[in-house]
Design a protein around this motif. Sequence first.
Motif, mmCIF file in Angstrom:
data_model
loop_
_atom_site.group_PDB
_atom_site.id
_atom_site.type_symbol
_atom_site.label_atom_id
_atom_site.label_comp_id
_atom_site.label_asym_id
_atom_site.label_seq_id
_atom_site.Cartn_x
_atom_site.Cartn_y
_atom_site.Cartn_z
ATOM 1 N N UNK A 134 30.250 43.338 44.084
ATOM 2 C CA UNK A 134 31.667 43.465 44.395
ATOM 3 C C UNK A 134 32.233 42.132 44.891
ATOM 4 N N UNK A 135 31.400 41.373 45.597
ATOM 5 C CA UNK A 135 31.821 40.063 46.090
ATOM 6 C C UNK A 135 32.193 39.150 44.927
ATOM 7 N N UNK A 136 31.339 39.108 43.917
ATOM 8 C CA UNK A 136 31.617 38.244 42.761
ATOM 9 C C UNK A 136 32.814 38.748 41.966
ATOM 10 N N UNK A 137 32.968 40.069 41.894
ATOM 11 C CA UNK A 137 34.149 40.617 41.214
ATOM 12 C C UNK A 137 35.423 40.229 41.963
ATOM 13 N N UNK A 138 35.357 40.238 43.284
ATOM 14 C CA UNK A 138 36.514 39.848 44.094
ATOM 15 C C UNK A 138 36.866 38.391 43.853
ATOM 16 N N UNK A 139 35.856 37.553 43.707
ATOM 17 C CA UNK A 139 36.095 36.136 43.413
ATOM 18 C C UNK A 139 36.795 35.990 42.058
ATOM 19 N N UNK A 140 36.367 36.790 41.076
ATOM 20 C CA UNK A 140 36.956 36.715 39.738
ATOM 21 C C UNK A 140 38.426 37.124 39.732
ATOM 22 N N UNK A 141 38.848 37.860 40.750
ATOM 23 C CA UNK A 141 40.264 38.252 40.842
ATOM 24 C C UNK A 141 41.056 37.235 41.664
ATOM 25 N N UNK A 142 40.499 36.030 41.800
ATOM 26 C CA UNK A 142 41.139 34.965 42.598
ATOM 27 C C UNK A 142 41.288 35.361 44.068
ATOM 28 N N UNK A 143 40.365 36.176 44.539
ATOM 29 C CA UNK A 143 40.333 36.562 45.938
ATOM 30 C C UNK A 143 41.087 37.828 46.270
ATOM 31 N N UNK A 144 41.913 38.311 45.353
ATOM 32 C CA UNK A 144 42.711 39.510 45.634
ATOM 33 C C UNK A 144 41.819 40.715 45.897
#
Length: 217
Positions: free
Chosen positions: A177-187
């Motif tokens: 989930x952390x990496x997915x959050x990064x892929x959303x530009x932090x959103x």
Amino acid sequence: MRTNQEYKNASLASLKGNWAPAVVATIVYVLLALICTQGSQLSAFFHFSPGMLMTVTGASLVLVFFVFSPVVIGYVNSFRKLYEEADNDIVHNMFTIPSGNYLHIVFVYFLMTVKVLLWSLLLIVPGIIKSFSYAMTPYIAVEHPEYSASEAIRASSEMMRGHKFDLFWLYLSFIGWFFLAILTCGIGFFWLEPYLATAQASFYNDLKRDIPCQTAE
């Protein structure tokens, strides 16, 4: 203790129908963190990070300890109340929970941070280990206002004895989930943080049930 998936399921069950106030509270929390640290710490996205103080100096330290530290403790406890009492007034709780014992909460956070930083001066690993030892302190300080700062920290250390790796493993289970959050530009962090905070509240709830919180004589 339950499995990581069970803690995550418990977190999602508590957050069901409550994502909007959880996300709003997290946005407010992050904005305050960035203001108090003058935007210098991306680690402000996380609910407890004493290490962030290592790069904050001057007037920001005053803001961090006297403005932001009560919010840190209020934030994590607002998700404890969501989990334990189904109280979804998260933004309100974030500010009111620490207000009744303000100076004590500030000193608890200050002492906990100093202890972590002192251990970190020896080596990074001891500092990380102590961060996990003290991780339950924000909950204990609120639920046991009769405890001194030292007693609250000691109680957390006792409570986490044999469970530091369990909490580390729970954090690690959110890595995807952390990496997915990064892929959303932090959103995505605005959703990830409530998810993690509620899972940790569930973890704490099990600890205090299985190991009643008591200070050492």
